[in-house]
Design a protein around this motif. Structure first.
Motif, PDB file in Angstrom:
ATOM      1  N   UNK A  25     -21.006 -10.253  30.067  1.00  0.00           N
ATOM      2  CA  UNK A  25     -21.473  -8.868  30.096  1.00  0.00           C
ATOM      3  C   UNK A  25     -21.470  -8.260  31.478  1.00  0.00           C
ATOM      4  N   UNK A  26     -20.566  -8.721  32.317  1.00  0.00           N
ATOM      5  CA  UNK A  26     -20.406  -8.115  33.642  1.00  0.00           C
ATOM      6  C   UNK A  26     -21.227  -8.749  34.753  1.00  0.00           C
ATOM      7  N   UNK A  27     -21.943  -9.839  34.473  1.00  0.00           N
ATOM      8  CA  UNK A  27     -22.687 -10.513  35.541  1.00  0.00           C
ATOM      9  C   UNK A  27     -22.779 -12.003  35.249  1.00  0.00           C
ATOM     10  N   UNK A  28     -23.031 -12.814  36.278  1.00  0.00           N
ATOM     11  CA  UNK A  28     -23.105 -14.263  36.064  1.00  0.00           C
ATOM     12  C   UNK A  28     -24.207 -14.611  35.065  1.00  0.00           C
ATOM     13  N   UNK A  29     -23.956 -15.631  34.259  1.00  0.00           N
ATOM     14  CA  UNK A  29     -24.927 -16.025  33.240  1.00  0.00           C
ATOM     15  C   UNK A  29     -26.317 -16.231  33.826  1.00  0.00           C
ATOM     16  N   UNK A  30     -26.395 -16.886  34.979  1.00  0.00           N
ATOM     17  CA  UNK A  30     -27.704 -17.204  35.557  1.00  0.00           C
ATOM     18  C   UNK A  30     -28.474 -15.938  35.937  1.00  0.00           C
ATOM     19  N   UNK A  31     -27.779 -14.825  36.119  1.00  0.00           N
ATOM     20  CA  UNK A  31     -28.449 -13.590  36.515  1.00  0.00           C
ATOM     21  C   UNK A  31     -29.469 -13.133  35.477  1.00  0.00           C
ATOM     22  N   UNK A 107     -30.817 -21.292  32.009  1.00  0.00           N
ATOM     23  CA  UNK A 107     -29.866 -20.186  32.124  1.00  0.00           C
ATOM     24  C   UNK A 107     -29.079 -19.911  30.848  1.00  0.00           C
ATOM     25  N   UNK A 108     -29.070 -20.856  29.932  1.00  0.00           N
ATOM     26  CA  UNK A 108     -28.244 -20.721  28.725  1.00  0.00           C
ATOM     27  C   UNK A 108     -28.877 -19.849  27.645  1.00  0.00           C
ATOM     28  N   UNK A 171     -42.434 -23.726   6.187  1.00  0.00           N
ATOM     29  CA  UNK A 171     -41.544 -23.375   7.291  1.00  0.00           C
ATOM     30  C   UNK A 171     -41.503 -24.501   8.316  1.00  0.00           C
ATOM     31  N   UNK A 172     -40.348 -24.721   8.881  1.00  0.00           N
ATOM     32  CA  UNK A 172     -40.192 -25.685   9.966  1.00  0.00           C
ATOM     33  C   UNK A 172     -39.472 -24.987  11.115  1.00  0.00           C
ATOM     34  N   UNK A 173     -39.671 -25.529  12.320  1.00  0.00           N
ATOM     35  CA  UNK A 173     -39.216 -24.844  13.525  1.00  0.00           C
ATOM     36  C   UNK A 173     -38.407 -25.772  14.407  1.00  0.00           C
ATOM     37  N   UNK A 174     -37.563 -25.172  15.221  1.00  0.00           N
ATOM     38  CA  UNK A 174     -36.856 -25.946  16.240  1.00  0.00           C
ATOM     39  C   UNK A 174     -36.986 -25.235  17.576  1.00  0.00           C
ATOM     40  N   UNK A 175     -37.040 -26.031  18.643  1.00  0.00           N
ATOM     41  CA  UNK A 175     -37.042 -25.432  19.977  1.00  0.00           C
ATOM     42  C   UNK A 175     -35.763 -24.609  20.139  1.00  0.00           C
ATOM     43  N   UNK A 176     -35.889 -23.436  20.757  1.00  0.00           N
ATOM     44  CA  UNK A 176     -34.677 -22.668  21.024  1.00  0.00           C
ATOM     45  C   UNK A 176     -34.231 -22.767  22.476  1.00  0.00           C
ATOM     46  N   UNK A 177     -35.015 -23.471  23.308  1.00  0.00           N
ATOM     47  CA  UNK A 177     -34.611 -23.704  24.694  1.00  0.00           C
ATOM     48  C   UNK A 177     -34.819 -22.531  25.624  1.00  0.00           C
TER      49      UNK A 177
END
Length: 229
Positions: A25-31, A107-108, A171-177
């Motif tokens: 989207x026009x900038x580094x992922x970590x931004x 960053x992901x 309902x069960x859940x997962x970490x989304x990080x």
């Protein structure tokens, strides 16, 4: 409550080469993670922990100081997040800067917002180990997740298998990080996987997108393009 924001960014990536500084989207992922942290904290309380001078240069071009490059023992693809976080906490402690809480921003997760982080912070209290963001799991062990027995036959993973509609199953859940708000005293005692006092904050599936594979990246680009229309 004094909070340290840690953004871990390793230089090597097998799934998406160079992903932490790959343009999205026009900038580094970590931004995206740096911007979220800056919306909530002063630069002095934000630590990008990296083993890559190239990543450090990109971050410093954004005006954020990178306080160190990781030592060699934390610069391999086997280096764990737990050790990386402990190293960051110790780095500041050795300089007389002590934190109570650590916010881990990987960053992901480019679609995580400052509001998501604030909700996790609001759910945190010093008597627990961690608040973590979650998304409803894609599969449900009461409904459509199975295991094999010794004879190789499939059986429902949990429960009696009598749920006929997914919405009736628990309902069960997962970490989304996306966001982890961590008690530093707990972190010093044990890895995150051993925490028993955990609370969750739910995020939508769209904002939970985690970039791990080239397909994930393609989806993220499509979402970005759609949001800019």
């Amino acid at each position: 409550m004094k909070t340290l924001y840690v953004i871990p960014a390793r230089g090597g990536s097998k799934g998406i080469p160079g992903k932490n500084i790959k343009p999205l989207g026009g900038k580094p992922l970590i931004a995206y993670s740096v911007e979220v942290a800056r919306a909530l904290a002063d630069d002095c309380d934000i630590c990008v922990s990296t083993d890559s001078q190239q990543i450090a240069d990109v971050v410093q071009a954004m005006g954020l100081e990178v306080p160190f490059l990781r030592p060699d023992y934390l610069a391999t693809d086997k280096s764990g997040t737990y050790e990386v976080l402990l190293h960051a906490v110790q780095f500041y402690a050795e300089r007389g800067i002590h934190y109570d809480t650590l916010v881990l921003l990987q960053p992901t997760s480019p679609f995580r917002t400052a509001a998501d982080v604030q909700r996790a912070l609001d759910a945190y209290s010093p008597d627990i180990d961690m608040v973590v963001t979650v998304v409803e799991a894609a599969t449900n062990p009461y409904y459509n997740s199975y295991e094999t027995d010794e004879q190789g036959f499939l059986h429902i993973s949990k429960g009696d298998g009598k749920y006929v509609r997914r919405q009736d199953a628990p309902k069960v859940w997962e970490y989304n990080g996306a966001v982890y708000v961590i008690n530093i005293d707990s972190l010093r005692r044990m890895p995150l996987s051993q925490f028993s006092r955990r609370k969750m904050v739910e995020m939508s599936r769209e904002s939970s997108l985690d970039l791990d594979t080239p397909i994930d990246w393609m989806v993220a680009e499509a979402v970005m393009a759609q949001s800019h229309k």
